[in-house]
Write a protein that holds these residues in place. Structure first.
Motif, mmCIF file in Angstrom:
data_model
loop_
_atom_site.group_PDB
_atom_site.id
_atom_site.type_symbol
_atom_site.label_atom_id
_atom_site.label_comp_id
_atom_site.label_asym_id
_atom_site.label_seq_id
_atom_site.Cartn_x
_atom_site.Cartn_y
_atom_site.Cartn_z
ATOM 1 N N ALA A 151 56.582 55.312 34.656
ATOM 2 C CA ALA A 151 57.575 56.160 33.835
ATOM 3 C C ALA A 151 59.016 55.155 34.135
ATOM 4 C CB ALA A 151 57.945 57.286 34.238
ATOM 5 N N ARG A 152 59.250 54.755 35.080
ATOM 6 C CA ARG A 152 60.533 53.974 35.548
ATOM 7 C C ARG A 152 60.639 52.739 34.628
ATOM 8 N NH1 ARG A 152 60.042 56.391 40.524
ATOM 9 N NH2 ARG A 152 58.964 54.570 41.556
ATOM 10 N N LEU A 153 59.277 52.065 34.769
ATOM 11 C CA LEU A 153 58.875 50.735 34.079
ATOM 12 C C LEU A 153 59.126 50.863 32.487
ATOM 13 C CD1 LEU A 153 55.913 49.213 35.701
ATOM 14 C CD2 LEU A 153 58.186 48.439 36.003
ATOM 15 N N LEU A 154 58.716 51.997 31.936
ATOM 16 C CA LEU A 154 58.687 52.480 30.621
ATOM 17 C C LEU A 154 60.278 52.603 30.101
ATOM 18 C CD1 LEU A 154 57.627 53.157 27.888
ATOM 19 C CD2 LEU A 154 57.127 55.433 28.688
ATOM 20 N N ALA A 155 60.947 53.216 31.102
ATOM 21 C CA ALA A 155 62.276 53.737 30.620
ATOM 22 C C ALA A 155 63.232 52.320 30.814
ATOM 23 C CB ALA A 155 62.818 54.589 31.629
ATOM 24 N N ASP A 156 63.015 51.584 31.887
ATOM 25 C CA ASP A 156 63.859 50.342 32.051
ATOM 26 C C ASP A 156 63.715 49.496 30.966
ATOM 27 O OD1 ASP A 156 64.764 51.561 34.389
ATOM 28 O OD2 ASP A 156 63.379 50.168 35.704
ATOM 29 N N ALA A 157 62.448 49.214 30.426
ATOM 30 C CA ALA A 157 62.069 48.212 29.403
ATOM 31 C C ALA A 157 62.720 48.805 28.213
ATOM 32 C CB ALA A 157 60.778 47.974 29.475
ATOM 33 N N LEU A 158 62.409 50.092 27.790
ATOM 34 C CA LEU A 158 63.375 50.561 26.659
ATOM 35 C C LEU A 158 64.755 50.501 26.552
ATOM 36 C CD1 LEU A 158 61.003 53.488 25.723
ATOM 37 C CD2 LEU A 158 60.892 51.618 24.671
ATOM 38 N N ALA A 159 65.274 50.581 27.681
ATOM 39 C CA ALA A 159 66.761 50.486 27.928
ATOM 40 C C ALA A 159 67.221 48.988 27.676
ATOM 41 C CB ALA A 159 67.158 51.050 29.502
ATOM 42 N N GLU A 160 66.198 48.119 28.142
ATOM 43 C CA GLU A 160 66.723 46.724 27.766
ATOM 44 C C GLU A 160 66.602 46.663 26.249
ATOM 45 O OE1 GLU A 160 63.999 44.401 30.092
ATOM 46 O OE2 GLU A 160 64.881 45.062 31.964
ATOM 47 N N ARG A 161 65.787 47.331 25.530
ATOM 48 C CA ARG A 161 65.844 46.950 24.043
ATOM 49 C C ARG A 161 66.787 47.936 23.452
ATOM 50 N NH1 ARG A 161 59.729 46.984 21.695
ATOM 51 N NH2 ARG A 161 60.902 46.141 20.038
ATOM 52 N N GLY A 162 67.590 48.488 24.301
ATOM 53 C CA GLY A 162 68.762 49.055 23.226
ATOM 54 C C GLY A 162 68.502 50.707 23.276
ATOM 55 N N TRP A 163 67.440 51.129 23.588
ATOM 56 C CA TRP A 163 67.341 52.539 23.622
ATOM 57 C C TRP A 163 68.239 53.222 24.908
ATOM 58 C CZ3 TRP A 163 65.049 55.227 19.662
ATOM 59 C CH2 TRP A 163 64.211 54.522 18.700
ATOM 60 N N LYS A 164 68.931 54.157 24.570
ATOM 61 C CA LYS A 164 69.660 55.131 25.549
ATOM 62 C C LYS A 164 68.511 55.995 26.161
ATOM 63 C CE LYS A 164 73.883 54.640 23.221
ATOM 64 N NZ LYS A 164 74.988 55.334 22.440
ATOM 65 N N VAL A 165 67.960 55.647 27.363
ATOM 66 C CA VAL A 165 66.950 56.304 28.207
ATOM 67 C C VAL A 165 67.476 56.789 29.434
ATOM 68 C CG1 VAL A 165 64.581 56.462 28.957
ATOM 69 C CG2 VAL A 165 65.266 55.026 26.757
ATOM 70 N N ASP A 166 67.567 58.026 29.904
ATOM 71 C CA ASP A 166 67.872 58.442 31.082
ATOM 72 C C ASP A 166 66.755 58.043 32.117
ATOM 73 O OD1 ASP A 166 70.524 59.543 30.328
ATOM 74 O OD2 ASP A 166 69.678 61.605 30.157
ATOM 75 N N PRO A 167 67.172 57.548 33.287
ATOM 76 C CA PRO A 167 66.163 57.155 34.329
ATOM 77 C C PRO A 167 65.346 58.496 34.662
ATOM 78 C CG PRO A 167 68.177 56.127 35.152
ATOM 79 C CD PRO A 167 68.582 57.232 33.853
ATOM 80 N N PRO A 168 63.962 58.205 34.484
ATOM 81 C CA PRO A 168 63.158 59.463 34.946
ATOM 82 C C PRO A 168 62.999 59.710 36.410
ATOM 83 C CG PRO A 168 61.814 57.634 34.206
ATOM 84 C CD PRO A 168 63.030 56.995 34.204
ATOM 85 N N GLN A 169 62.870 61.002 36.957
ATOM 86 C CA GLN A 169 62.960 61.187 38.277
ATOM 87 C C GLN A 169 61.575 61.468 38.509
ATOM 88 O OE1 GLN A 169 65.254 64.910 39.531
ATOM 89 N NE2 GLN A 169 66.967 64.443 37.806
ATOM 90 N N THR A 170 60.578 61.627 37.420
ATOM 91 C CA THR A 170 59.092 61.803 37.934
ATOM 92 C C THR A 170 58.500 61.101 36.714
ATOM 93 O OG1 THR A 170 59.086 64.155 36.789
ATOM 94 C CG2 THR A 170 59.191 63.899 39.109
ATOM 95 N N ASN A 171 57.524 61.837 36.009
ATOM 96 C CA ASN A 171 56.748 61.013 35.067
ATOM 97 C C ASN A 171 56.740 61.300 33.654
ATOM 98 O OD1 ASN A 171 55.815 63.659 35.476
ATOM 99 N ND2 ASN A 171 53.790 63.220 34.683
ATOM 100 N N ILE A 172 58.012 62.014 33.427
ATOM 101 C CA ILE A 172 58.282 62.338 31.993
ATOM 102 C C ILE A 172 59.548 61.487 31.455
ATOM 103 C CG2 ILE A 172 58.988 63.869 30.338
ATOM 104 C CD1 ILE A 172 57.632 66.281 32.151
ATOM 105 N N VAL A 173 59.336 60.563 30.340
ATOM 106 C CA VAL A 173 60.642 59.820 29.894
ATOM 107 C C VAL A 173 60.947 60.348 28.455
ATOM 108 C CG1 VAL A 173 60.951 57.698 28.933
ATOM 109 C CG2 VAL A 173 59.545 57.657 30.861
ATOM 110 N N MET A 174 62.324 60.770 28.414
ATOM 111 C CA MET A 174 62.674 61.377 27.184
ATOM 112 C C MET A 174 63.759 60.341 26.575
ATOM 113 S SD MET A 174 61.644 64.580 27.480
ATOM 114 C CE MET A 174 62.657 65.731 26.572
ATOM 115 N N VAL A 175 63.410 60.006 25.512
ATOM 116 C CA VAL A 175 63.989 59.063 24.518
ATOM 117 C C VAL A 175 64.867 59.696 23.368
ATOM 118 C CG1 VAL A 175 63.742 56.905 23.375
ATOM 119 C CG2 VAL A 175 62.152 57.419 25.244
#
Length: 342
Positions: A268-292
């Motif tokens: 989940a952190r990998l997914l969120a970090d990669a989307l943030a690098e692409r310009g999406w405003k993603v809060d770092p997930p605490q567990t396994n849920i990514v909200m974009v």
């Protein structure tokens, strides 16, 4: 990240989409069983005892779903017209088809998240309480908590926060029910025993089919007297099982896999970090849920589906949930499939 070759859809809609693997299916096929309604099923009883031990309660009861487990707890704790207090946007409020009011007879009162996403504070509880009203005023009876909080993005409540809320509720004369459908995720994220996150709660519901890979089942835990009444209510709701050990065996295997939830959190952190690098405003997930966050959640979800990535729209964005059937390559594919943010 670069996209790997196209393959089967990457299903990030929920951690409930997992399928039992060969080892779990073998355990189910070999399970020792009995008639749980008449005289007990040995494998079912073993699972219930295991969960009770993990949560620090006297007893526990297998139920088909977490929603049924929550409903049974509310039916035991509430009388018709009683009010229960619960964090805003909790699963009990928004995603259990109103059974808390319809069948348990409770009047919900949502609490704000002053202590962090998904978590109210003792002051929030104190402000919401009705004290000394006339006989026709609402009567506060129960505090419901949720850990992790689904709609807030899989956020965790720490043991200190949990205990402060439980103590405040008990001081006010309230009972406490914990919807711990993803309590295992919270325990792994915080590196604490599950019992530390359930301490003081009168009843706890935990799920075995969210992330742990079991095909069905939750467990409702509490005192011996509570579980005795809960078993009666389970039967009233149509949840009596016969040779339930076939399902309980899957739950026992699932409990052996709690520690691997850390892999889902990492993905989940990998997914969120990669989307943030692409310009999406993603809060770092605490567990396994990514909200974009997204301007057009249904449109974004439809675009992802065309590229073989399944997600769900929320009110303000897109939700994606990592689980044991999602690999690192699946995460890379999901990132590569995301459209550019508008």
């Amino acid at each position: 990240m670069t996209a790997p070759p196209a393959g089967p859809p990457v299903d990030l809609r929920s951690d409930t989409v997992t399928r039992p693997d060969a080892r779990m299916r073998d355990a189910m096929a070999r399970a020792e069983v009995g008639d749980d309604v008449l005289d007990g099923d040995p494998t079912m009883r073993a699972l219930e005892a295991e969960v009770a031990g993990l949560l620090g309660t006297a007893d526990a009861l297998w139920v088909p779903t977490g929603s049924m487990g929550n409903l049974i707890a509310l039916c035991v704790h509430l009388e018709r017209g009683d009010r229960f207090l619960v964090p805003d946007r909790a699963h009990l409020l928004d995603l259990e088809v109103g059974t808390a009011s319809w069948l348990a007879g409770g009047m919900p009162q949502a609490l704000p998240w002053s202590a962090g996403p998904g978590t109210p504070s003792p002051a929030d509880l104190e402000r919401a309480l009705i004290r000394g009203g006339p006989y026709f005023a609402l009567r506060d009876r129960l505090l419901c908590l949720e850990n992790t909080h689904n709609a807030a993005g899989g956020t965790v409540t720490t043991p200190v926060q949990h205990r402060s809320l439980v103590d405040a509720a008990h001081d006010a004369g309230l009972l406490v029910h914990l919807d711990g459908a993803r309590l295992w995720n919270a325990a792994v994220a915080l590196d604490v025993p599950p019992a530390d996150l359930a301490e003081g709660a009168d009843t706890i519901q935990v799920c075995l089919s969210k992330g742990l890979g079991a095909p069905v089942g939750s467990v409702l835990a509490g005192s011996t007297d509570f579980v005795r009444e809960a078993r009666r209510l389970r039967k009233m709701l149509g949840g009596g099982v016969r040779q339930g050990g076939v399902l309980a065996a899957a739950g026992l295997v699932a409990l052996e896999r709690v520690d691997r939830l850390a892999v889902d959190h990492h993905h989940a952190r990998l997914l969120a970090d990669a989307l943030a690098e692409r310009g999406w405003k993603v809060d770092p997930p605490q567990t396994n849920i990514v909200m974009v966050p997204a301007d057009d959640p249904p449109g974004t979800v439809a675009s992802l589906a065309e590229r073989g990535v399944l997600a769900v729209p929320t009110g303000t964005g897109v939700r994606m949930v990592t689980h044991c059937d999602v690999s690192r390559l699946d995460i890379e594919r999901a990132v590569a499939s995301f459209p550019q943010p508008s």
